[in-house]
Design an enzyme around this catalytic site. Structure first.
Site, PDB file in Angstrom:
ATOM      1  N   HIS A  18       0.847  -1.184   0.000  1.00 48.22           N
ATOM      2  CA  HIS A  18       0.000   0.000   0.000  1.00 48.22           C
ATOM      3  C   HIS A  18       0.889   1.243   0.000  1.00 48.22           C
ATOM      4  CE1 HIS A  18       0.609  -0.810   4.384  1.00 48.22           C
ATOM      5  NE2 HIS A  18       0.939   0.457   4.334  1.00 48.22           N
TER       6      HIS A  18
HETATM    7  C1  T46 Z   1       2.681   0.943   7.011  1.00 48.64           C
HETATM    8  C2  T46 Z   1       3.487  -0.277   7.250  1.00 48.64           C
HETATM    9  C3  T46 Z   1       4.943   0.026   7.460  1.00 48.64           C
HETATM   10  C4  T46 Z   1      -4.844  -0.551  13.067  1.00 48.64           C
HETATM   11  O1  T46 Z   1      -5.987  -0.799  13.495  1.00 48.64           O
HETATM   12  N1  T46 Z   1      -4.156   0.514  13.569  1.00 48.64           N
HETATM   13  C5  T46 Z   1      -2.905   0.834  13.135  1.00 48.64           C
HETATM   14  O2  T46 Z   1      -2.330   1.834  13.623  1.00 48.64           O
HETATM   15  C6  T46 Z   1      -2.295   0.012  12.138  1.00 48.64           C
HETATM   16  C7  T46 Z   1      -0.901   0.350  11.622  1.00 48.64           C
HETATM   17  C8  T46 Z   1      -2.991  -1.057  11.648  1.00 48.64           C
HETATM   18  N2  T46 Z   1      -4.236  -1.334  12.126  1.00 48.64           N
HETATM   19  C9  T46 Z   1      -4.939  -2.519  11.633  1.00 48.64           C
HETATM   20  C10 T46 Z   1      -5.321  -2.493  10.177  1.00 48.64           C
HETATM   21  C11 T46 Z   1      -5.263  -3.958   9.780  1.00 48.64           C
HETATM   22  O3  T46 Z   1      -6.499  -4.584  10.104  1.00 48.64           O
HETATM   23  O4  T46 Z   1      -4.043  -3.634  11.784  1.00 48.64           O
HETATM   24  C12 T46 Z   1      -4.187  -4.540  10.705  1.00 48.64           C
HETATM   25  C13 T46 Z   1      -2.854  -4.748   9.996  1.00 48.64           C
HETATM   26  O5  T46 Z   1      -2.499  -3.559   9.295  1.00 48.64           O
HETATM   27  P1  T46 Z   1      -1.857  -3.578   7.832  1.00 48.64           P
HETATM   28  O6  T46 Z   1      -2.355  -4.733   7.075  1.00 48.64           O
HETATM   29  O7  T46 Z   1      -2.048  -2.219   7.221  1.00 48.64           O
HETATM   30  O8  T46 Z   1      -0.313  -3.828   8.193  1.00 48.64           O
HETATM   31  P2  T46 Z   1       0.966  -3.701   7.263  1.00 48.64           P
HETATM   32  O9  T46 Z   1       2.069  -4.339   7.995  1.00 48.64           O
HETATM   33  O10 T46 Z   1       0.684  -4.128   5.878  1.00 48.64           O
HETATM   34  O11 T46 Z   1       1.238  -2.096   7.186  1.00 48.64           O
HETATM   35  C14 T46 Z   1       1.603  -1.369   8.353  1.00 48.64           C
HETATM   36  C15 T46 Z   1       0.841  -0.053   8.426  1.00 48.64           C
HETATM   37  O12 T46 Z   1      -0.564  -0.299   8.345  1.00 48.64           O
HETATM   38  C16 T46 Z   1       1.231   0.910   7.333  1.00 48.64           C
HETATM   39  O13 T46 Z   1       0.744   2.198   7.626  1.00 48.64           O
HETATM   40  O14 T46 Z   1       3.154   1.883   6.417  1.00 48.64           O
HETATM   41  O15 T46 Z   1       3.010  -1.098   8.327  1.00 48.64           O
END
Ligand code: T46
Length: 132
Positions: free
Chosen positions: A49
């Site tokens: 993303h």
């Molecule tokens: C990024 C990279 C480096 C939340 O509810 N609150 C939060 O602050 C975050 C970061 C995530 N979430 C929830 C959203 C999803 O249901 O946690 C779950 C996993 O998040 P995501 O799939 O977006 O995780 P990554 O590792 O793909 O990405 C994360 C960050 O979301 C993003 O901003 O830049 O780490």
């Protein structure tokens, strides 16, 4: 601002080391959110993303992982492998995190609260957004 390595000064003494990161001091934004990624399973890739406005700094406080950043034209890979090495990531970069070591704890400091509407989760949409 382009992705930049920010080196944090370790404050060490005979007992070991400590790194202190303060909002707006030595980093280019106020810290509004902190999260960390850990226990990543072997071979897993995360991210896929970009953010429209969010600024972040990622630090592998233990272990290591790779952060691949793509501005729509070029890709750059950064190895996060030191607890004193932060990677600043501004808006407009597609990111993929991979090659996590089992002990990796990736700490992320962010300048905004969590907001799903700031995410672009389709690469085609990201390329369209970059053209605007
Ligand atoms: C990024 C990279 C480096 C939340 O509810 N609150 C939060 O602050 C975050 C970061 C995530 N979430 C929830 C959203 C999803 O249901 O946690 C779950 C996993 O998040 P995501 O799939 O977006 O995780 P990554 O590792 O793909 O990405 C994360 C960050 O979301 C993003 O901003 O830049 O780490």
């Amino acid at each position: 601002m382009k992705p930049t390595i920010i080196n944090f000064e370790p404050l060490g003494d005979a007992r070991g080391s400590l790194v202190a990161i303060e909002s707006d001091i030595g980093i280019p934004f106020p810290i509004r959110r902190v999260y960390y990624i850990f226990g990543t399973k072997e071979g897993v890739e995360r991210g896929f993303h970009a953010h429209k406005d969010l600024q972040q700094i990622a630090v592998a406080v233990t272990g290591s992982c790779e952060m691949i950043l793509d501005d729509g034209e070029e890709q750059k890979s950064v190895l996060l492998d030191r607890s004193t090495k932060g990677l600043y990531i501004g808006p407009g970069f597609w990111r993929v995190m991979c090659n996590f070591t089992p002990d990796c704890v990736l700490l992320v400091l962010a300048d905004r609260h969590y907001d799903e509407s700031d995410y672009i989760r389709s690469y085609d949409e990201f390329l369209e957004w970059k053209k605007k």
